[in-house]
Motif scaffolding. Sequence first.
Motif, PDB file in Angstrom:
ATOM      1  N   ARG A 531       0.828  -1.216   0.000  1.00 36.25           N
ATOM      2  CA  ARG A 531       0.000   0.000   0.000  1.00 36.25           C
ATOM      3  C   ARG A 531       0.862   1.266   0.000  1.00 36.25           C
ATOM      4  O   ARG A 531       0.596   2.217  -0.730  1.00 36.25           O
ATOM      5  N   ARG A 532       1.934   1.278   0.835  1.00 38.28           N
ATOM      6  CA  ARG A 532       2.823   2.451   0.855  1.00 38.28           C
ATOM      7  C   ARG A 532       3.485   2.664  -0.501  1.00 38.28           C
ATOM      8  O   ARG A 532       3.586   3.792  -0.999  1.00 38.28           O
ATOM      9  N   LEU A 533       3.919   1.567  -1.114  1.00 38.38           N
ATOM     10  CA  LEU A 533       4.534   1.678  -2.431  1.00 38.38           C
ATOM     11  C   LEU A 533       3.518   2.149  -3.463  1.00 38.38           C
ATOM     12  O   LEU A 533       3.805   2.973  -4.326  1.00 38.38           O
ATOM     13  N   TYR A 534       2.272   1.658  -3.360  1.00 39.25           N
ATOM     14  CA  TYR A 534       1.212   2.071  -4.292  1.00 39.25           C
ATOM     15  C   TYR A 534       0.892   3.561  -4.140  1.00 39.25           C
ATOM     16  O   TYR A 534       0.710   4.276  -5.120  1.00 39.25           O
ATOM     17  N   ASP A 535       0.845   4.046  -2.866  1.00 38.23           N
ATOM     18  CA  ASP A 535       0.565   5.461  -2.635  1.00 38.23           C
ATOM     19  C   ASP A 535       1.635   6.345  -3.245  1.00 38.23           C
ATOM     20  O   ASP A 535       1.382   7.459  -3.677  1.00 38.23           O
ATOM     21  N   LYS A 536       2.896   5.833  -3.275  1.00 35.67           N
ATOM     22  CA  LYS A 536       3.972   6.623  -3.883  1.00 35.67           C
ATOM     23  C   LYS A 536       3.876   6.605  -5.402  1.00 35.67           C
ATOM     24  O   LYS A 536       4.095   7.591  -6.071  1.00 35.67           O
ATOM     25  N   GLU A 550       2.089 -10.753  -9.879  1.00 34.38           N
ATOM     26  CA  GLU A 550       1.023 -10.574 -10.848  1.00 34.38           C
ATOM     27  C   GLU A 550       0.156  -9.398 -10.409  1.00 34.38           C
ATOM     28  O   GLU A 550       0.029  -9.122  -9.207  1.00 34.38           O
ATOM     29  N   ILE A 551      -0.458  -8.733 -11.376  1.00 35.66           N
ATOM     30  CA  ILE A 551      -1.297  -7.567 -11.054  1.00 35.66           C
ATOM     31  C   ILE A 551      -2.446  -7.966 -10.138  1.00 35.66           C
ATOM     32  O   ILE A 551      -2.814  -7.244  -9.202  1.00 35.66           O
ATOM     33  N   GLU A 552      -3.029  -9.149 -10.383  1.00 37.12           N
ATOM     34  CA  GLU A 552      -4.152  -9.607  -9.549  1.00 37.12           C
ATOM     35  C   GLU A 552      -3.712  -9.830  -8.106  1.00 37.12           C
ATOM     36  O   GLU A 552      -4.457  -9.564  -7.156  1.00 37.12           O
ATOM     37  N   GLN A 553      -2.462 -10.354  -7.908  1.00 31.53           N
ATOM     38  CA  GLN A 553      -1.948 -10.537  -6.548  1.00 31.53           C
ATOM     39  C   GLN A 553      -1.823  -9.187  -5.842  1.00 31.53           C
ATOM     40  O   GLN A 553      -2.156  -9.057  -4.662  1.00 31.53           O
ATOM     41  N   VAL A 554      -1.323  -8.162  -6.575  1.00 29.69           N
ATOM     42  CA  VAL A 554      -1.184  -6.842  -5.967  1.00 29.69           C
ATOM     43  C   VAL A 554      -2.553  -6.284  -5.605  1.00 29.69           C
ATOM     44  O   VAL A 554      -2.754  -5.686  -4.541  1.00 29.69           O
ATOM     45  N   VAL A 556      -5.188  -7.987  -4.784  1.00 30.83           N
ATOM     46  CA  VAL A 556      -5.663  -8.698  -3.585  1.00 30.83           C
ATOM     47  C   VAL A 556      -5.019  -8.090  -2.340  1.00 30.83           C
ATOM     48  O   VAL A 556      -5.671  -7.847  -1.322  1.00 30.83           O
ATOM     49  N   CYS A 557      -3.709  -7.812  -2.420  1.00 31.09           N
ATOM     50  CA  CYS A 557      -2.998  -7.215  -1.293  1.00 31.09           C
ATOM     51  C   CYS A 557      -3.581  -5.845  -0.940  1.00 31.09           C
ATOM     52  O   CYS A 557      -3.655  -5.467   0.227  1.00 31.09           O
ATOM     53  N   LEU A 558      -3.975  -5.087  -1.987  1.00 31.72           N
ATOM     54  CA  LEU A 558      -4.508  -3.742  -1.752  1.00 31.72           C
ATOM     55  C   LEU A 558      -5.987  -3.754  -1.422  1.00 31.72           C
ATOM     56  O   LEU A 558      -6.566  -2.724  -1.081  1.00 31.72           O
ATOM     57  N   GLY A 559      -6.618  -4.917  -1.554  1.00 30.96           N
ATOM     58  CA  GLY A 559      -8.064  -5.006  -1.285  1.00 30.96           C
ATOM     59  C   GLY A 559      -8.885  -4.338  -2.352  1.00 30.96           C
ATOM     60  O   GLY A 559      -9.935  -3.764  -2.074  1.00 30.96           O
ATOM     61  N   LEU A 560      -8.368  -4.352  -3.618  1.00 31.12           N
ATOM     62  CA  LEU A 560      -9.098  -3.688  -4.715  1.00 31.12           C
ATOM     63  C   LEU A 560     -10.041  -4.677  -5.397  1.00 31.12           C
ATOM     64  O   LEU A 560      -9.738  -5.852  -5.484  1.00 31.12           O
TER      65      LEU A 560
END
Length: 560
Positions: A531-536, A550-554, A556-560
């Motif tokens: 999430r911190r990396l995504y916010d940046k 994979e994009i889908e794994q990311v 899932v991690c972000l809860g999107l």
Amino acid sequence: MQTKLQQHFPMIQDREAILLKIRENRTMDEEFQSWTEEQREEFLDFCTGVRGIKFLYDGFFKEIFDPDATPERLEAFLSLFLGTRVKILEVLPLDGSRIADESSLLTMDMVVQLEDGGIVNLEIQKIGYLFPGERSACCSADLLLRQYKRVRSSRRKNFTYKDIKGVYTLVLSEKSPRIFHRFPNDYLHYFEQKSNTDLELDLLQKYLFIPLDIFRKSLDNRSKFPQNTSKIKAEQDAWLTFLSVDDPEKILELIKEFPQFKPMYETAYQQCCNVEEVMRMFSEELLELDRNTTQLMIDEMQEEIEQKSVELGEKKEELEEKKTELEAKKVELSKKKEELEKKKTELEEKKAELGERNQQLNEKKAELEEKKTELGKKKAELSEKKEELEAKKAELGERNQQLTEKKAELEEKKVELSKKKEELEEKKQQLSERKAELGEKTQQLNEKKAELEAKKVELGERNQQLNEKKAELEAKKAELGEKTQQLNEKKAELEVITQRLEDQKTELEEKTQQLEDQKTRWAEKEKASVRRLYDKLQSVAEVAEILGMEIEQVKVCLGL
């Protein structure tokens, strides 16, 4: 004696009452006396109803068309002239990055946002710009980019270019540029981008220029609003009459044909009751008019200088041609001189004829001297123009120096960006290490799970053995009656073993739960890091590329 407008608007004050208020206030009186006689009479005329109100003054216009107090007036005006229903959502603040030095010719500049997200820029100019098309295109592009940044920032990943709405630029000029006077019968000029084919694309930018001086000339050629025109055309003329005409006869005709304008005049004359405020507004308008006139003179002088430069180039070419002609004549004279030397003997015999020819030669010489003098003057003029050119060259050098400084500043920014990139790489490395550590923990958890499954299988086998023992005991209950005591002892021993197995099972379940909790904590830490990396970075694809996931794994991690 009441004026014609006082008969319809009783709040209009008499000349004597206004002058009395001015004399009683020292500051107002000093300001009033600082004006020219013509300016004092103009002020008194519109305050007393001798002439109509000038609604293009900034103070009057904003009072009448206040989007907060009476939005329906500005909405009606814009809807009529833009040809689309307008609902004002809010008045936007003027951006500090507007085109430099453009305010000097503006009486009023208002930017409003419409209900659908579009933007209207309404400008009133006392004196129109020399390059109205180029300048309006720049202002429109500025507003379009401003809207793009605001919408993209608010919608983020959901942004599409369909979210960008139209930008309308509406310019009213009290004194329009010369180019508009090529069309003396037209005072509504609409512009938008179109294709040379039937392909239709919404390129968003639309313009409307209204030269009010041309409208007034057109109105003077008509006794009243034409009866054979459409209702919209008549209403447009009514609005333009309201904004630009101060003839009482035409004003009374206007409010008779269109009664909705009478409350607007009443508002303006109520405002005129505050003489001090109206004087301040009138002074500001006079000051603005002086600046406008100065700027117009500067622009016209610049245009004249450019024209003189062209003329100078033409004269320079003409001088070169004359110089060539003089050189040719010089060669011709030289040849004639040689002929004269050869025919010296003949000239002695024809002295009388020579006298005449000498006279002609002197005339030629006089003419040549005149041309030399003229050439000297032209050279002096050329030298002066050369000095002006050198001054411009020095100014260009200063601009180049400023550009070099800006370049150095840009290089510093690039170094700072490089440092930021290195920090991001370090963060990426730390995240990779944490990912490897999480993989090891996951492997340990899987091993514990396998061990638990083995224990469960072992427990099942023991339960199966116990059931078999119970069956044998039941079958032999009759013949083993005498051994019941021994069997009970065995049973007690078996229950102890069973209890131990149950305890072991409970212990394994507790360890499994601990491992699950630890896995959850590691997963939450990974999610927080992602999430911190995504916010940046603000992009799922960029995060996935850095983490090697994979994009889908990311997602899932972000809860999107």
